[in-house]
Design an enzyme around this catalytic site. Structure first.
Site, PDB file in Angstrom:
ATOM      1  N   SER A   1       6.218  -1.866   6.090  1.00  0.00           N
ATOM      2  CA  SER A   1       7.186  -1.426   5.088  1.00  0.00           C
ATOM      3  C   SER A   1       7.434   0.066   5.233  1.00  0.00           C
ATOM      4  O   SER A   1       6.497   0.839   5.435  1.00  0.00           O
ATOM      5  CB  SER A   1       6.677  -1.708   3.665  1.00  0.00           C
ATOM      6  OG  SER A   1       6.739  -3.075   3.343  1.00  0.00           O
ATOM      7  N   ALA A   2       8.693   0.470   5.083  1.00  0.00           N
ATOM      8  CA  ALA A   2       9.034   1.891   5.200  1.00  0.00           C
ATOM      9  C   ALA A   2       8.509   2.712   4.031  1.00  0.00           C
ATOM     10  O   ALA A   2       8.133   3.875   4.196  1.00  0.00           O
ATOM     11  CB  ALA A   2      10.550   2.054   5.303  1.00  0.00           C
ATOM     12  N   HIS A   3       8.462   2.121   2.841  1.00  0.00           N
ATOM     13  CA  HIS A   3       8.162   2.913   1.653  1.00  0.00           C
ATOM     14  C   HIS A   3       6.680   3.243   1.485  1.00  0.00           C
ATOM     15  O   HIS A   3       6.294   3.933   0.541  1.00  0.00           O
ATOM     16  CB  HIS A   3       8.687   2.212   0.387  1.00  0.00           C
ATOM     17  CG  HIS A   3       7.874   1.031  -0.053  1.00  0.00           C
ATOM     18  ND1 HIS A   3       7.042   1.060  -1.142  1.00  0.00           N
ATOM     19  CD2 HIS A   3       7.796  -0.217   0.452  1.00  0.00           C
ATOM     20  CE1 HIS A   3       6.484  -0.118  -1.295  1.00  0.00           C
ATOM     21  NE2 HIS A   3       6.920  -0.910  -0.344  1.00  0.00           N
TER      22      HIS A   3
ATOM     23  N   ASN B   1      -5.112  -2.909   0.647  1.00  0.00           N
ATOM     24  CA  ASN B   1      -4.304  -2.073  -0.231  1.00  0.00           C
ATOM     25  C   ASN B   1      -5.068  -1.569  -1.446  1.00  0.00           C
ATOM     26  O   ASN B   1      -4.734  -0.519  -2.002  1.00  0.00           O
ATOM     27  CB  ASN B   1      -3.068  -2.839  -0.690  1.00  0.00           C
ATOM     28  CG  ASN B   1      -3.388  -4.217  -1.223  1.00  0.00           C
ATOM     29  OD1 ASN B   1      -3.890  -5.066  -0.498  1.00  0.00           O
ATOM     30  ND2 ASN B   1      -3.099  -4.452  -2.494  1.00  0.00           N
TER      31      ASN B   1
ATOM     32  N   GLN C   1      -0.307  -0.899   4.962  1.00  0.00           N
ATOM     33  CA  GLN C   1      -0.998   0.320   4.534  1.00  0.00           C
ATOM     34  C   GLN C   1      -1.357   1.256   5.691  1.00  0.00           C
ATOM     35  O   GLN C   1      -1.655   2.427   5.459  1.00  0.00           O
ATOM     36  CB  GLN C   1      -2.272  -0.038   3.759  1.00  0.00           C
ATOM     37  CG  GLN C   1      -2.026  -0.736   2.443  1.00  0.00           C
ATOM     38  CD  GLN C   1      -1.260   0.119   1.439  1.00  0.00           C
ATOM     39  OE1 GLN C   1      -1.244   1.339   1.509  1.00  0.00           O
ATOM     40  NE2 GLN C   1      -0.618  -0.547   0.484  1.00  0.00           N
TER      41      GLN C   1
ATOM     42  N   CYS D   1       1.752  -5.239  -7.114  1.00  0.00           N
ATOM     43  CA  CYS D   1       2.247  -6.598  -7.338  1.00  0.00           C
ATOM     44  C   CYS D   1       1.497  -7.305  -8.462  1.00  0.00           C
ATOM     45  O   CYS D   1       1.950  -8.308  -8.985  1.00  0.00           O
ATOM     46  CB  CYS D   1       2.126  -7.411  -6.056  1.00  0.00           C
ATOM     47  SG  CYS D   1       3.109  -6.747  -4.702  1.00  0.00           S
TER      48      CYS D   1
ATOM     49  N   ALA E   1       7.408  -5.564   4.114  1.00  0.00           N
ATOM     50  CA  ALA E   1       6.274  -6.337   4.622  1.00  0.00           C
ATOM     51  C   ALA E   1       6.138  -7.696   3.945  1.00  0.00           C
ATOM     52  O   ALA E   1       5.678  -8.655   4.579  1.00  0.00           O
ATOM     53  CB  ALA E   1       4.979  -5.534   4.453  1.00  0.00           C
ATOM     54  N   THR E   2       6.515  -7.805   2.686  1.00  0.00           N
ATOM     55  CA  THR E   2       6.420  -9.103   2.012  1.00  0.00           C
ATOM     56  C   THR E   2       7.274 -10.142   2.725  1.00  0.00           C
ATOM     57  O   THR E   2       6.824 -11.257   3.020  1.00  0.00           O
ATOM     58  CB  THR E   2       6.833  -8.984   0.538  1.00  0.00           C
ATOM     59  OG1 THR E   2       5.852  -8.230  -0.167  1.00  0.00           O
ATOM     60  CG2 THR E   2       6.959 -10.366  -0.115  1.00  0.00           C
TER      61      THR E   2
END
Length: 379
Positions: A200-202, A152, A180, A329, A71-72
């Protein structure tokens, strides 16, 4: 036994996802952009199958899915990739919120140095922004509105449905950071109007290092996004670099699982939240929930244990639990949370806040909260 309660930072990898990835690493190791042999064709077919799985989760066309590192990167492309179009059209005004992830805020700060104007909308104490206030700031030269779906740190869900519906009647682009909520609030994302979406997958039991940027077409035409990196024509030139076939296949499998199980998972998240709130209420300790529970994600709580420093509490309990007091982050920074500051909370309350985020299982919950409450009572 230690329990992991930092799912908003990263989730464990689903075993079914890992099995798919191992098969790719062992048996389908060709480069997906190698066009002269079957190894490349097999890898390319694997990637395209994953693209279909991601698209199915959002009910979109597969050619609107572009794979990134997460996503970043997707956020950066969505924002910085519009710069050339903005210069040509003289539309250099952007609206966002003051509680966005830094993957949105920092690219915007960069554009401000290049002459762009950015309007920041703050939430109230509920952690939620006012959609009408944001929409009232839209102008003829507004290029983009960027709003996260769920915060988040607090888990508070933002009114992207209202914003998306209103912006769909304008020529202002709408970007949603869904890091999220992707794979969790599936129906909500399917029914939201947007131009760009980041995932994001994670954050959804998939592998780290892969994600997606969704670029919705308008009358079969792609939005005017340009690559912010150079060195290849992969992903139709949007994201150059060798395609990580195994990671993408794992991401696709995670999306397939989420499509099948998100409803039952939501119930499990809610049951775990109820357990946590019951444990806190029964403890007799002095605490405050940061953010309005009516709008909160089912797997996240931001809690202040009043009078207890969060850093000290996490150090005292780290041997048997993993929680945080903000975005991963920012974990090296001891500055007060800019999200909680934007909500107007006092510094004392902010310094006593921790984020608890969980998955679908609750093994060890009772033991952890017994120890957490005991640790709070010792301060």
């Amino acid at each position: 036994m230690s329990i992991y309660l930092d799912y908003n930072a990263s989730t464990p990898l689903d075993q079914r996802v890992l099995d798919v990835m191992i098969d790719i690493y062992q048996n389908k190791y060709g480069n997906a952009d190698s066009r002269t042999h079957d190894f490349g064709e097999t890898a390319r077919s694997t990637v395209e199958n994953a693209r279909k799985q991601v698209a199915a989760l959002l009910d979109i066309n597969k050619d609107e899915v572009f794979f990134t590192s997460g996503a970043t990167e997707s956020n950066n492309i969505s924002i910085l990739g519009l710069r050339e179009y903005a210069e040509k059209t003289s539309k250099k005004h952007i609206i966002t919120t003051s509680i966005e992830h830094k993957a949105v805020l920092e690219p915007l700060h960069h554009l401000e140095k290049q002459g762009f104007e950015v309007t920041y909308i703050a939430p109230d104490s509920s952690g939620r922004i006012n959609a009408d206030e944001l929409l009232s700031k839209v102008r003829n030269d507004t290029l983009l509105v960027s709003v996260m779906h769920a915060n988040n740190e607090t888990g508070i869900i933002q009114p992207i449905d209202i914003i998306g519906e209103a912006l769909s009647e304008t020529d202002t682009f709408f970007h949603v950071d869904a890091a999220q909520s992707f794979g969790k609030l599936v129906d909500e994302l399917k029914n939201t109007k947007y131009n760009f979406l980041s995932a994001s997958a994670h954050k959804m039991y998939g592998p780290q290092g892969v994600g997606a940027l969704i670029l919705k077409k308008n009358r079969y035409k792609m939005p005017p996004i340009k690559s912010i990196m150079f060195g290849g024509s992969q992903e139709k030139g949007i994201r150059p670099g060798t395609i990580p076939t195994a990671l993408i296949a794992g991401f696709g499998k995670a999306c397939e699982i989420a499509a099948d199980e998100h409803t039952s998972n939501y119930i499990r998240y809610q049951n775990n939240k109820a357990f946590i709130l019951d444990a806190l209420n029964a403890s007799g300790i002095d605490y405050s929930i940061n953010g309005d529970l009516e709008y909160a994600m089912p797997n996240t709580l931001n809690v202040s244990f009043n009078g207890v420093n969060s850093e000290a509490l996490m150090l005292a309990t780290r041997q048997y639990c993993a929680v945080s007091n903000g975005s991963a982050c920012n974990s090296s920074s001891y500055k007060p949370s800019y999200v909680l500051l934007a909500m107007g909370l006092s510094l004392d309350r902010i310094e006593s806040a921790i984020r608890i985020s969980w998955g679908i299982n609750n093994e060890g919950f009772q033991d952890y909260f017994d120890k957490l409450i005991a640790a709070v009572n010792e301060f």
